[in-house]
Each structure stands twice: as structure tokens, then as C-alpha cells.
Design an enzyme around this catalytic site. Structure first.
Site, PDB file in Angstrom:
ATOM      1  N   LEU A 162       0.835  -1.210   0.000  1.00  0.00           N
ATOM      2  CA  LEU A 162       0.000   0.000   0.000  1.00  0.00           C
ATOM      3  C   LEU A 162       0.865   1.254   0.000  1.00  0.00           C
ATOM      4  CD1 LEU A 162      -2.702  -0.977   2.652  1.00  0.00           C
ATOM      5  CD2 LEU A 162      -2.980  -0.920   0.184  1.00  0.00           C
ATOM      6  N   GLY A 163       2.053   1.142   0.576  1.00  0.00           N
ATOM      7  CA  GLY A 163       2.914   2.316   0.626  1.00  0.00           C
ATOM      8  C   GLY A 163       4.189   2.010   1.385  1.00  0.00           C
ATOM      9  N   GLY A 209       7.059   3.978   4.047  1.00  0.00           N
ATOM     10  CA  GLY A 209       7.298   5.180   4.829  1.00  0.00           C
ATOM     11  C   GLY A 209       8.565   5.041   5.639  1.00  0.00           C
ATOM     12  N   GLY A 210       8.779   6.016   6.497  1.00  0.00           N
ATOM     13  CA  GLY A 210       9.991   6.043   7.295  1.00  0.00           C
ATOM     14  C   GLY A 210      10.192   4.795   8.135  1.00  0.00           C
ATOM     15  N   PHE A 211       9.094   4.205   8.571  1.00  0.00           N
ATOM     16  CA  PHE A 211       9.234   3.094   9.509  1.00  0.00           C
ATOM     17  C   PHE A 211       9.188   1.738   8.845  1.00  0.00           C
ATOM     18  CE2 PHE A 211       7.069   6.541  11.882  1.00  0.00           C
ATOM     19  CZ  PHE A 211       8.180   6.925  12.610  1.00  0.00           C
ATOM     20  N   GLY A 212       8.827   1.715   7.594  1.00  0.00           N
ATOM     21  CA  GLY A 212       8.764   0.413   6.942  1.00  0.00           C
ATOM     22  C   GLY A 212       7.724   0.419   5.855  1.00  0.00           C
ATOM     23  N   VAL A 255       4.041  -0.787   4.140  1.00  0.00           N
ATOM     24  CA  VAL A 255       2.663  -1.095   4.529  1.00  0.00           C
ATOM     25  C   VAL A 255       2.047  -2.018   3.493  1.00  0.00           C
ATOM     26  CG1 VAL A 255       0.454  -0.115   5.177  1.00  0.00           C
ATOM     27  CG2 VAL A 255       2.527   1.241   5.449  1.00  0.00           C
ATOM     28  N   LYS A 301       1.788  -2.751   8.784  1.00  0.00           N
ATOM     29  CA  LYS A 301       3.052  -2.048   8.603  1.00  0.00           C
ATOM     30  C   LYS A 301       4.162  -2.891   9.196  1.00  0.00           C
ATOM     31  CE  LYS A 301       3.620   2.316   8.477  1.00  0.00           C
ATOM     32  NZ  LYS A 301       3.714   3.757   8.672  1.00  0.00           N
ATOM     33  N   ASP A 347       5.488  13.331  13.928  1.00  0.00           N
ATOM     34  CA  ASP A 347       5.648  13.210  12.479  1.00  0.00           C
ATOM     35  C   ASP A 347       4.338  13.528  11.759  1.00  0.00           C
ATOM     36  OD1 ASP A 347       7.054  12.885  10.156  1.00  0.00           O
ATOM     37  OD2 ASP A 347       7.039  10.691  10.199  1.00  0.00           O
TER      38      ASP A 347
END
Ligand SMILES: *[C@@H]1O[C@H](CO)[C@@H](O)[C@H](O)[C@H]1NC(C)=O
Ligand SMILES: *[C@@H]1O[C@H](CO)[C@@H](O)[C@H](O)[C@H]1NC(C)=O
Ligand SMILES: *[C@@H]1O[C@H](CO)[C@@H](O)[C@H](O)[C@H]1NC(C)=O
Ligand SMILES: *[C@@H]1O[C@H](CO)[C@@H](O)[C@H](O)[C@H]1NC(C)=O
Ligand SMILES: *[C@@H]1O[C@H](CO)[C@@H](O)[C@H](O)[C@H]1NC(C)=O
Ligand SMILES: *[C@@H]1O[C@H](CO)[C@@H](O)[C@H](O)[C@H]1NC(C)=O
Ligand SMILES: *[C@@H]1O[C@H](CO)[C@@H](O)[C@H](O)[C@H]1NC(C)=O
Ligand SMILES: *[C@@H]1O[C@H](CO)[C@@H](O)[C@H](O)[C@H]1NC(C)=O
Length: 880
Positions: free
Chosen positions: A580-581, A583-586, A588, A601, A700
Site C-alpha cells: 500500500l505504501g 514510509g519512514g518506519f517500513g 505497509v 506495517k 511526524d
């Protein structure tokens, strides 16, 4: 044995002085149930000292005998009125009190049971017996002496509408009980800890001189705070107001005194030995500085448990706040230890010794057995009272524990969440009157035997609506009138074995009898036209019922289950097939649990913290619920795989709509929709800042962290994650800076600290993006321009149409737009103290929304024009 005990018998009260000092405490006992066992049946009184209203126990139990304690104990001791009488249980192994608090399940209660032997039976032999809560063992009651009262107290989240307090005879003397008290706690009290189980009170101290026990009305939840004084310690005391803002803070009178070491360099050492070496403790320490410090003075200390820095919700070292309560508590069950040493030690910098105002120690206890399904239990309690059944063992929960299942009932413990009642045999039970209409609620019963009683009236039609009923025995009663057609049809078809006396059946009602039909308004089963249609219909109903039950269970299991293994996550995400996407943390992924879509996530491996921190954070996040915050469904905490599972948001993130990454026309957001979305997001952030304890800084906030569900309702994502999983934000910055460039509070670079006001800054940036439709950072030849500077430059020209997103084609309320721009600029003020709070932001945005709505109402509805626009020019994906 508890080290602290023996100084102050907890229930001995000398509250007179205190109660007279009280001025602002309020007498609200609506969340209380106060039962004085053994007083005259049906009587009530108000305790002279505590002003608590007690009732007799007769409505909560139907066995046992009442007694008074031996008069010497009564007179010689300044004793609680409640413990002078008691109810004892020479008969039956197990006897239960059943309480049905009006606020019902889902609430946390403090449940307290009190016992004082007082040689009531003149035997002079101290009994020992077991105490149960529902079907689970709570504790063993042992008496150190005849005169010393015992209080058992637990903080417990109700999963059923019924509370059963049971006493079990274990062959060491007759069980008895003196009082039961139930106190409804505020929703957030002890919430973090009760996520792990129930909390049994070990000790609760008010550090003060004297012997008073503080309780109601000083403590509106009627917790008992025993005073504890040490010879070798000094005490501070204040008459000034001490703020106790959160509901689990101790009351004012507890916080206005504190213990401190005698010597300026001394430490506070509190040691205890657990009753059971396998117990996990939860510790709550309450601090407020009640001295007025001079400007050159500092009180700062560290807290150690068994030599390790205490792992609480706030950073250490800590300086208690002037006349304001701060609570340090265990965010996780403490590790087991044969002995505990809590040390509070001043730092080198500190000029003053440490203090502590109050302390609570709890041990964790699990009550895993689920009680009978509430609706089924309610029917049985109704039957019990309607037919005055008191010769059977009908006490406590109907289906649990297994060795005490109620006589005559059958339970199904199959994979359902709660035991259900599937058979009821009340044959030869001396029942009088009609069939209890409550039986209609035994929705999955298959066998019902009411034979050989004195039941009268007609056979009610609702019996034919019990779709699982296979055996119905009604013979040996005095029923009149015809058998309901539905029942007869089932019997004729052979799907029901029906046993009735001939005299009551009369002519089988094979056709619709006017009398029977009249009072069946709204019944779905009317008259079976032909057997085959009827049976098809019944099968359909049965099928639906089974399907509904199945669905419910599945849902229940999913919600209750919070931790998933990596292999389960693999199957939820179909082996991570749909991204799905990122991001900074991993990354999704899309997933499905049961029939619910979720987003999973998976956190990137390198920068993860330890298991314990992760678990703590996951629990924290699981406990936060707000309509504008993404709800977390669960988490995965396998060794090298950590992930968070949260609700699926069908419409992606806010930024993608502003910059037209979705090409579909529906993704275009008009001014009202934009204001609605930022208003939603602001509500979520307001809740994190002002509704959570401790406040949570998102750290964030940005357009891609504001997600939209299928109704375009906005919810914040990734809250709390940045604290739990600090990681590189993007590839441009190599240090472990959290936050996203452009959105990050410039103040952060000087203070190195992200506060609520940093979130307000980031929110201001989001607002600017939403208003202008411009990217956060624009590259302009050799210059890099931040959106706030861009807007500032345009503001000077004084034309709102130059600022607001041209894609809106001037279709917005000008006042609403000005207000939004001003608010956004205030949020991005350089000095944090000049930025508004989220409370203020929410109010201002509401005004913007109201102004725009008002305009739309007065405007003739014009045809919706869908802009087509070039996304390449509107969105520059390179941030720097
Ligand atoms: C409360 O006080 C009144 C008057 O002093 C006394 O008559 C009564 O017995 C007391 N009640 C209890 C329960 O102690
Ligand atoms: C407390 O400790 C400081 C620094 O370690 C020392 O200078 C001071 O004499 C000590 N005071 C007492 C009363 O022991
Ligand atoms: C201690 O607790 C464990 C687990 O709850 C229990 O099995 C054990 O019997 C307890 N020991 C004592 C001495 O009560
Ligand atoms: C601390 O609180 C007290 C009582 O509210 C107040 O009188 C005093 O001015 C405060 N001191 C400081 C330094 O804020
Ligand atoms: C419950 O499970 C048992 C064995 O697992 C089975 O024999 C019984 O039929 C089941 N009962 C119901 C009502 O599903
Ligand atoms: C109900 O209980 C009675 C005696 O306890 C027994 O004879 C009868 O068979 C039971 N009924 C059913 C339907 O099992
Ligand atoms: C029904 O009631 C009569 C008296 O009213 C009594 O003699 C008889 O025993 C009762 N029958 C049952 C089955 O309880
Ligand atoms: C059946 O249960 C529902 C809720 O569970 C309740 O509202 C209703 O009053 C009950 N019906 C009867 C007849 O007791």
C-alpha cells in the site's frame, strides 16, 4: 508477609478530624455498591464516619446465616461498623454473592471484600478458606488474629454484567464474610496495567504522620490510603492546594504530605517481599513538590527498582512539579523477584533530598475463565427469582467453573467466546405459574424439560421460535388451550420431540386458531401453509442463526487477539503480496483478517528497539481510541519481525488528494471537504495532546500521515510510532532525526526536543499545503523556499485568491480562507510559545468550516465542475 504491615490495621478509621475539614468533596455514590453482610435483612444505614450508605446483603445471596462478632472485639477496638456483623456458610462447599452493577460490563471496578473473625462462633479457632471472583481463584483468606480485619481488594475490568464473589470451604473452618464494596472507577484509571490482567492490592500508602486512613469522601473512588510513618524519616506538609488532575491521582489530602530522608544526602529505600514469589508487581508512585523552592534550589532524583533505573512513562532523572501530581507507574509488569528494593536517590546536581507522597503496589492476577453469555445468564437469574428456586445449587455463574455448574442446566463450551446454555431441565422443581417469558432469550437451547411442575396458562408461542429446540417436555403440568401451531408443525415434521399431557393439548392446532393468532402481532412465523415451505423456512432461519453466531465469534476472537505471529501475518497479507505504501518506519501491506480489511506495517529491521519497549508501545497504542486516530488492530512481535496491524483506510492519504496522485475526479477536494479533513485531523491531535495521559507527541505530522476512510473521514496514522521506533527519516539525513524535513519544527534544531508545539508547527505546515495546494518545499533557481515563507510573501500582497489553491477556482468563503491562513501562520510561528494549542486550533477550524457551510447554504447549487489539472507541475516529488 508484607514488610509494611502491622503498623496500622487498615480498616481502623479515625476519620473524624478529616471529615470535618472537608469542604469541597462531593457525595456521589452512584458508582458504589456497599453491602454490609449480616445486618438485619432489608435494612440500610449511612456510616457515621465515612457517610457511605450500606445495604443488607439479602438481595445478593440466598444461603448462610447471620452473626455478630464477639462483643469484646466490638467494644475494645475502635472498629468499622461493617465488620461487627457477618454472614457465615456452614452449608455447601461454595456460596456466592452475585452483584449486577448498573453500569455493566466494560467498566473497571474496585472490588473489596472484608473479613473480621471476632470469634463470632465462640470457637476461638481461626478459619481458613478460599475466595473466588467468578469462577477463578482470587486468594486464600487467612487470619493473623481474631481482631485484625482482612481486606481483599482488586481492580478488575468486567467482561460480564455479573460479578460473583464466592467463598469456598476447603476443610479448614467455616467461610464467612463481613462486607463487600464495589466502586466504579473512571474509564482511564489504571488502564495501562489492567490491559495485562486484574490488579490485586498489595499495599497503598499515604506518606504522612499519624494513623488516619484516608478514603471516601476525600477519595471519591473510596480507595483506602493507610498512613505510613517511619521514625527515621522527615515529613513535609503543606496546606496549599496540590493539583491532582488525573482520576488515578491520589486525593489532595494524600498528596499534601510527603516523606523525605532525614539527612540531605539520604535516599528513600522501600523494600518488600512478595506473598508469592511468582507474583508480577505493578508500582504506582505519586510525586508533587510541596515545598516552595528558592531559585538556587533543585530537587531532582532517579528511581531504581532492584538496582535498575525504573522503567516508567517519563524520563529520569525527574524533578517533582510544584504542587502538581505526577505519577510514575510500571508500564509493564515488573520482573519477578524474591524481594523488591525501590530506591529514590538524588542526583549530584540536586540540592534537596528526594521525596515521595504516595505509593501503590499491586500484583497482577489473571481471571481467564469467561462467564456464561450474559443474555443466557439473565434468563436463569430471572427463572430463579420468578419461581423462587433456592433449593438447588444455583449460585455464582451458571456454567463455570465446571465442578459447580448449576443443577439441571447444560452448557456448551465449544469454541464460542462465552459458555452458552443449551439445555434446561427443571423437571419436578415445584414451579408454579406460567412459563417465564424470559426463556425466549435462550436462543440456542436444544432441550427444555419443565415436566411435573404446577405450571399453568397456555403454552407460549415463543417456544416455537427457539430454532435449535429439539426436545420439549411439558407433561405433568396444568396447561390450558391449544399447542401453538409452529410447535405442532415442528413435532409433526419430526424436528421436535414434544411431550405434553393429552388433557392440555386438546385438539392439535393444525389450523390457525383465532385465539392463538390474536396476540401474535408481528410474529414472523405465522401459519405453515405446507410442511415443506415451513421446513425450508426453518432451515433458513437456523442457517442464518448459525451464520450470525459464527460471524460474531470470529469477530470477537479477532478483537481479543492482539498479538499475531509472523506466520499469521504472512497469511493475513497473503505473503505480503499487495504493497500500500512505504514510509519512514517500513512498508505497509494490505491484509485481511476474517472479512475485515487491514493495513499491516512491517517495521524495517535495522533501528528497532528491544522487545520490551516494542511491546510496551504496542500496548499503549492499542489502548488509544479516538475516531480521528487510526485504530490499531494488533501487532506482531516475533524475534526479527515487528509489525503493527491497523484499520484499512480506503481513500489513502490527504497529500495524494491535494496533489492529484489519484486521477479519479472523486479525489478532488473542495474547500469544505478540505476544512472538514483538517478539522478531523486536528481533533485527533488534540486528543493526543490533551486527552491522553501522559500526553502523546506525534512527532511526524504530515500530509501522508493523515489518512482518509471510505467516507473521507480523516484519521491520523503513525502516532506514537516515532517514539517507539526512532529511525532515519528519509535518506537525506544520516543522523537519527525524527520527523520529516519541511514539516519539522525549526526549534527542534536548537532544543533537540519535540514537544506538543512541534506537532502544532507541523500541523500548520499541513494546513498551508491544504490551503495553497503547493508543495512544502519549492526549488526556485538556486533558492529553496519553504511554504511558510511563500505564503508570507504573498500575504504582503493582501489578495487571498493569490494564496488559496487556484484549482478551487475561487469557490470558497473568503472569510473562512483568511481565518485558515492566519491560523496556519500562527501555527508555524518560530517561537513555540506563540503557537496556538491544539484546543485553539480545533476551535478556529470549526469556525472556518461553519463559515464555509453557511456560504454554501446561501449559494445556488452550481453544477459541479471537475477540474482537470496537470499533476506534474503541481507536485515536485524531490523535497530538497
Ligand atoms: C451513628 O450516630 C448516632 C448518633 O450519634 C447513633 O445513635 C448511631 O447508633 C450511630 N450509628 C452507627 C451505625 O454507629
Ligand atoms: C552531601 O554530599 C556532598 C557531596 O557529596 C558533600 O559535600 C556534603 O558534605 C554531604 N553532606 C552531608 C550532610 O553528608
Ligand atoms: C503462587 O502462585 C502460583 C501461580 O499463581 C501458584 O500456583 C502457587 O500455588 C502460589 N504459591 C503459593 C505459596 O501460594
Ligand atoms: C509553587 O506553588 C505555590 C502554591 O500554588 C505558589 O505559591 C508558588 O508561587 C509556586 N512557586 C513557583 C516557583 O512557581
Ligand atoms: C461441542 O463439542 C463436542 C466435542 O468437541 C461435540 O461432541 C458437541 O457436539 C459440540 N456441541 C455443540 C453444541 O456444538
Ligand atoms: C430431566 O431430569 C429428570 C430427573 O432428574 C430425568 O428423569 C429426565 O430424563 C431429564 N430430562 C431430560 C430431557 O433429559
Ligand atoms: C402442585 O401443587 C399442589 C398443591 O397446590 C401440590 O400438592 C403438588 O405437590 C404440586 N405438584 C408439584 C409437582 O409440585
Ligand atoms: C432478552 O434479552 C434482551 C437483551 O439481551 C432484553 O432486552 C430483553 O428484555 C430480553 N427479553 C426477555 C423476554 O427477557
Amino acid at each position: 508477609m508484607k514488610l509494611f504491615q502491622g503498623f496500622v490495621p487498615m480498616l481502623v478509621l479515625f476519620c473524624l478530624v478529616l471529615t470535618s475539614v472537608l469542604v469541597h468533596a462531593q457525595d456521589d455514590q452512584s458508582g458504589f455498591k456497599s453491602i454490609d453482610c449480616g445486618i438485619v435483612e432489608g435494612s440500610t444505614y449511612t456510616d457515621n464516619v465515612t457517610k457511605i450508605k450500606y445495604v443488607s446483603d439479602v438481595d445478593f445471596i440466598d444461603s448462610g446465616e447471620i452473626h455478630n462478632i464477639f462483643p469484646t472485639y466490638d467494644n475494645s477496638y475502635d472498629i468499622d461498623t461493617q465488620t461487627t456483623t457477618l454472614r457465615s456458610f456452614p452449608q455447601n462447599t461454595r456460596n456466592c454473592y452475585t452483584l449486577k452493577p448498573s453500569q455493566g460490563k466494560g467498566n473497571r471496578y474496585l472490588i473489596r471484600a472484608s473479613f473480621q473473625y471476632g470469634d463470632y462462633d465462640f470457637k476461638g479457632k481461626l478459619p481458613k478458606f478460599d475466595l473466588y471472583l467468578g469462577s477463578d481463584y482470587w486468594d486464600t483468606i487467612r487470619f493473623p488474629s481474631s481482631e485484625e480485619p482482612i481486606n481483599m481488594e482488586i481492580i478488575h475490568l468486567l467482561s460480564s454484567d455479573y460479578i460473583h464473589v464466592c467463598l469456598v470451604n476447603t476443610g479448614h473452618g467455616t467461610p464467612f464474610i463481613s462486607a463487600i464494596e464495589l466502586r466504579l472507577l473512571a474509564g482511564d484509571m489504571y488502564k495501562e496495567s489492567t490491559d495485562f490482567g486484574s490488579l490485586c492490592l498489595f499495599d497503598r500508602f499515604n506518606y504522612d504522620t499519624g494513623f488516619t486512613t484516608v478514603r471516601y469522601m476525600d477519595d471519591k473512588y473510596d480507595r483506602l490510603w493507610s498512613q505510613f510513618s517511619w521514625e527515621s524519616s522527615a515529613y513535609l506538609k503543606t496546606s496549599d492546594h496540590v493539583y491532582t488532575d488525573f482520576s488515578d491521582n491520589p486525593p489532595q489530602v494524600v498528596m499534601n504530605s510527603a516523606l523525605t530522608p532525614n539527612s540531605p544526602n539520604g535516599s528513600i529505600n522501600i523494600n518488600w517481599i512478595p506473598d508469592n514469589a511468582t507474583d508480577h508487581f505493578f508500582i504506582y508512585m505519586h510525586f508533587a513538590d510541596i515545598e516552595i523552592l528558592k531559585s538556587n534550589q533543585l530537587r531532582e532524583f532517579n528511581i531504581y527498582l532492584n538496582g535498575n533505573l525504573f522503567n516508567g512513562p517519563f524520563p529520569l532523572p525527574f524533578s517533582p512539579i510544584n504542587h502538581t501530581t505526577t505519577t510514575f507507574y510500571s508500564t509493564l509488569p515488573e520482573n519477578v523477584s524474591p524481594m523488591y528494593a525501590l530506591t529514590i536517590k538524588k542526583t549530584k546536581k540536586s540540592t534537596l533530598p528526594p521525596i515521595i507522597n504516595a505509593l501503590e503496589l499491586y500484583t497482577l492476577k489473571q481471571f481467564p475463565q469467561m462467564q456464561t453469555y450474559d443474555q443466557d445468564a439473565a434468563v436463569l437469574w430471572s427463572i430463579k427469582s420468578t419461581y423462587k428456586i433456592n433449593t438447588k445449587n444455583w449460585q455464582g455463574d451458571p456454567c463455570t467453573p465446571h465442578e459447580f455448574v448449576w443443577e439441571g442446566i447444560g452448557c456448551n463450551y465449544n469454541d464460542t467466546e462465552f459458555p452458552r446454555i443449551v439445555s434446561l431441565n427443571l423437571s419436578s422443581s415445584g414451579l408454579n405459574g406460567g412459563i417465564d417469558p424470559g426463556m425466549a432469550n435462550l436462543t440456542i437451547i436444544h432441550t427444555l424439560d419443565l415436566s411435573n411442575n404446577n405450571l399453568t396458562g397456555t403454552v407460549p408461542n415463543f417456544l416455537s421460535e427457539l430454532n435449535f429446540l429439539r426436545v420439549l417436555v411439558l407433561k405433568g403440568n396444568n396447561f390450558v388451550g391449544p399447542v401453538p401451531a409452529g410447535l405442532q408443525a415442528k413435532a409433526d415434521k419430526g424436528s421436535l420431540s414434544l411431550s405434553l399431557d393429552d388433557k392440555s393439548t386438546g385438539e392439535p392446532a393444525s389450523s390457525c386458531d383465532m385465539n392463538t393468532c390474536k396476540n401474535k402481532k408481528g410474529n414472523k412465523i405465522i401459519v405453515p401453509v405446507t410442511a415443506s415451505v415451513a421446513s425450508l423456512f426453518l432451515i433458513l432461519i437456523a442457517f442464518t442463526a448459525v451464520w450470525m453466531i459464527k460471524k460474531q465469534n470470529k469477530h470477537g476472537l479477532d478483537i481479543r487477539k492482539k498479538q499475531y505471529t509472523y506466520s499469521e501475518v504472512q497469511s493475513i497479507t497473503d505473503n505480503f503480496s499487495v504493497v500500500l505504501g512505504r514510509g519512514g518506519f517500513g512498508t505497509v501491506y494490505h491484509g485481511i483478517i476474517g472479512d475485515t480489511q487491514v493495513a499491516v506495517k512491517m517495521l524495517s529491521g535495522s533501528s528497532l528497539q528491544g522487545d520490551k519497549e516494542f511491546q510496551a508501545e504496542a500496548y499503549l497504542l492499542l489502548g488509544i481510541h479516538h475516531r480521528n486516530l487510526i485504530s490499531l488492530v494488533g501487532y506482531c512481535n516475533d524475534e526479527s519481525h515487528k509489525g503493527i496491524i491497523y484499520e484499512f483506510m480506503a481513500n489513502g492519504n490527504l497529500e495524494s488528494h491535494i496533489f492529484g496522485i489519484f486521477h479519479t475526479p472523486s479525489s478532488f477536494l473542495n474547500w469544505q471537504e478540505r476544512m472538514q479533513i483538517v478539522c478531523d485531523a486536528a481533533h485527533g491531535l488534540e486528543y493526543m495532546h490533551h486527552g491522553c495521559k501522559p500526553p502523546i507527541v506525534h512527532r511526524d505530522i504530515k500530509g501522508t500521515n493523515i489518512l482518509l476512510n471510505e467516507a473521507f473521514q480523516a484519521k491520523l496514522a503513525d502516532f506514537g510510532l516515532s517514539k517507539a521506533f526512532p529511525t532515519e527519516a528519509g535518506t537525506h539525513i544520516s543522523t537519527t532525526v525524527v520527523g520529516t524535513p519541511g514539516y519539522l519544527d525549526p526549534e527542534y534544531y536548537t532544543s533537540n526536543r519535540l514537544t506538543e508545539k512541534s506537532d502544532v508547527y507541523s500541523f500548520g505546515v499541513v494546513l498551508l499545503v491544504v490551503i495553497t495546494g503547493q508543495p512544502v518545499i519549492t526549488k526556485n533557481e538556486n533558492d529553496i523556499i519553504h511554504i511558510s515563507r511563500l505564503v508570507n510573501l504573498k500575504l504582503a500582497q493582501g489578495d487571498i485568491n493569490n494564496i488559496v489553491d487556484p484549482k478551487l477556482q475561487r469557490d470558497f468563503d473568503v472569510n473562512s480562507a483568511w481565518k485558515a491562513v492566519e491560523l496556519a501562520m500562527a501555527c508555524v510561528a518560530h517561537t513555540p510559545s506563540r503557537r496556538p494549542t491544539m484546543n485553539e486550533v480545533v476551535m478556529e477550524l470549526n469556525d472556518c468550516l461553519v463559515a464555509e457551510r453557511a456560504r454554501q447554504e446561501t449559494q445556488p447549487k452550481k453544477l459541479t465542475t471537475i477540474m482537470s489539472f496537470n499533476m506534474e507541475s503541481a507536485y515536485d516529488p524531490t523535497p530538497l
